[in-house]
Design an enzyme around this catalytic site. Structure first.
Site, PDB file in Angstrom:
ATOM      1  N   ILE A  24    -103.005  -5.828 -17.660  1.00  0.00           N
ATOM      2  CA  ILE A  24    -102.129  -5.025 -16.806  1.00  0.00           C
ATOM      3  C   ILE A  24    -101.213  -5.883 -15.943  1.00  0.00           C
ATOM      4  O   ILE A  24    -100.421  -5.347 -15.152  1.00  0.00           O
ATOM      5  CB  ILE A  24    -102.948  -4.083 -15.902  1.00  0.00           C
ATOM      6  N   GLY A  25    -101.299  -7.189 -16.068  1.00  0.00           N
ATOM      7  CA  GLY A  25    -100.433  -8.039 -15.256  1.00  0.00           C
ATOM      8  C   GLY A  25    -100.615  -9.498 -15.571  1.00  0.00           C
ATOM      9  O   GLY A  25    -101.540  -9.898 -16.278  1.00  0.00           O
ATOM     10  N   GLU A  26     -99.702 -10.300 -15.040  1.00  0.00           N
ATOM     11  CA  GLU A  26     -99.755 -11.743 -15.219  1.00  0.00           C
ATOM     12  C   GLU A  26     -99.303 -12.375 -13.923  1.00  0.00           C
ATOM     13  O   GLU A  26     -98.147 -12.222 -13.516  1.00  0.00           O
ATOM     14  CB  GLU A  26     -98.847 -12.190 -16.363  1.00  0.00           C
ATOM     15  N   GLY A  50    -102.952 -16.745 -13.684  1.00  0.00           N
ATOM     16  CA  GLY A  50    -103.668 -16.162 -14.800  1.00  0.00           C
ATOM     17  C   GLY A  50    -103.447 -14.674 -14.956  1.00  0.00           C
ATOM     18  O   GLY A  50    -102.842 -14.025 -14.090  1.00  0.00           O
ATOM     19  N   LYS A  54    -109.145 -10.409 -12.380  1.00  0.00           N
ATOM     20  CA  LYS A  54    -108.158 -11.485 -12.306  1.00  0.00           C
ATOM     21  C   LYS A  54    -108.794 -12.751 -12.871  1.00  0.00           C
ATOM     22  O   LYS A  54    -109.798 -13.239 -12.357  1.00  0.00           O
ATOM     23  CB  LYS A  54    -107.739 -11.703 -10.846  1.00  0.00           C
ATOM     24  N   ASP A  84     -98.012 -14.700   2.214  1.00  0.00           N
ATOM     25  CA  ASP A  84     -97.292 -14.346   0.987  1.00  0.00           C
ATOM     26  C   ASP A  84     -97.131 -12.828   0.865  1.00  0.00           C
ATOM     27  O   ASP A  84     -97.400 -12.247  -0.188  1.00  0.00           O
ATOM     28  CB  ASP A  84     -98.028 -14.915  -0.227  1.00  0.00           C
TER      29      ASP A  84
END
Length: 390
Positions: free
Chosen positions: A54-56, A60, A76, A174
């Site tokens: 579902i993501g990058e 990773g 993750k 962040d």
């Protein structure tokens, strides 16, 4: 928790030296969070099936998983070869395990087995705020005004908790749209504490290496490594602009057209036309008073002087209408090249186009992230240029 965090970090450094920088082993460590076996995670993600990706992120991929009891999770997977990933892994466990708040993503646990470093989070049905705002057709959400405002208040409450209410006073470092996740009810939850720093109360600031994302970093931090919780306030101000406008502050045109959304906001404020920033997709379905309030607040939070930015508890009070917002007038001296950039951005705004950002899942980051290993607090010259300083 801090003792355990220190032990883990010491163990990481020792094992890294013993293994010539290879991914260290964590056998025998008692971690301050739940523990999962690799077998459990493989079963939940169907052996990390690409269809469950579902993501990058920078360290990773992220996979969707289902536990035997039917609970949805997000896994993750940190790269085994990334030393920075190891540091973030330890930081994430140490920080988020001590934090509990409705506007912070919940960490269920971790898996340390063989060469695998896995973090297991609650699953967020609506992915990241970045995808909701800037994603391609079919993935982005049609966020109405009420939900945009709710998301903004949720982020503010989460940051107020980190800075002022939690046992540990933490600077996230962040804050950006990719690090804000949305649950099924579009409640905002701050994620990714890998770069977070403890803000010790006896210190007026932290001098630290620069780590974050261009376009969201406060100038005093990006240029000098001067870090306080006001750096997060600045980032929040940028995100608020993005929520109201539906445009990305990191949206980049060809070199001669390069400009940040924040630059354009200052120009519009100077011209008394700040409401032109409101996302055209909203049409007239928004509160003019609330939009003006949120845009004014964004400019207050991004004040170049950190001492003039409000605390996040004050920001929450401002958003809830309990504290008035006074916006200082920002006079900008513009060069000829800046005028060209402003005009190009104005044309872009009038055309109603914004650059699509492909967001496949949480932690997928299309913006430019930077890490500086220099400890003297000075950034590279490109940092100054990208921050809009000619």
């Amino acid at each position: 928790m801090l003792v355990v965090l220190g032990i883990i970090w010491f163990y990481l450094r020792r094992m890294a030296m013993e293994n010539d920088g290879e991914m260290p082993l964590f056998k025998g460590l008692e971690l301050p969070t739940g523990s999962f076996t690799l077998k459990q995670i493989k079963a939940a993600t169907r052996n990390f099936d690409p269809e469950n990706k579902i993501g990058e992120g920078g360290f990773g991929p992220v996979y969707k998983g289902v536990l035997p009891d039917g609970s949805m999770i997000a896994v993750k997977q940190l790269s085994s070869k990334s030393k920075q990933g190891n540091r973030e892994f330890v930081n994430e466990i140490g920080m988020i395990s001590a934090l509990q708040h409705p506007n912070l993503v919940k960490l269920y646990g971790c898996c340390i087995e063989g060469n695998q470093l896995l973090l297991i989070y609650e699953y967020m049905e609506n992915n990241s705020l970045a995808r909701a705002l800037f994603g391609p057709e079919g993935l982005k959400l049609e966020l109405d005004w009420r939900n945009r405002r709710k998301i903004c208040i949720g982020i503010a409450r989460g940051l107020a908790y980190l800075h002022e209410e939690s046992m540990l006073k933490i600077v996230h470092r962040d804050i950006k749209t990719t690090n804000v996740l949305l649950d099924k009810d579009l409640n905002a939850k701050i994620s990714d504490f890998g770069l977070a720093k403890l803000d010790e109360e006896e210190n007026t600031h932290i001098s630290t290496r620069i780590a974050g994302t261009m376009g969201y970093m406060a100038p005093e931090y990006a240029m000098r490594g001067y870090l306080t919780d006001k750096a997060d306030v600045y980032s929040f101000g940028v995100v608020t602009l993005e929520i109201v406008s539906g445009k990305s502050n990191a949206n980049c045109r060809p070199k001669e057209d390069f400009i940040y959304l924040l630059d354009w906001a200052y120009v519009l404020q100077e011209n008394g036309a700040l409401l032109e920033l409101v996302d055209p997709a909203l049409g007239t379905n928004f509160s003019v008073e609330e939009a003006q309030q949120m845009l004014n607040l964004a400019l207050v939070c991004t004040n170049p002087s950190p001492t003039l930015r409000p605390a996040m508890s004050t920001v929450v009070s401002m958003l809830e209408g309990h504290t008035p917002i006074q916006v200082p007038t920002m006079k900008i001296t513009r060069t000829e090249s800046m005028e060209l950039r402003f005009r190009s951005f104005e044309k872009l705004s009038q055309d109603g186009h914004s650059q699509a950002v492909s967001m496949d899942g949480p932690w997928a980051d299309s913006s430019l992230s930077m890490q500086s290993s220099r400890e003297d607090g000075h950034s590279h010259s490109t940092t100054a240029r990208l921050l809009g300083n000619d």
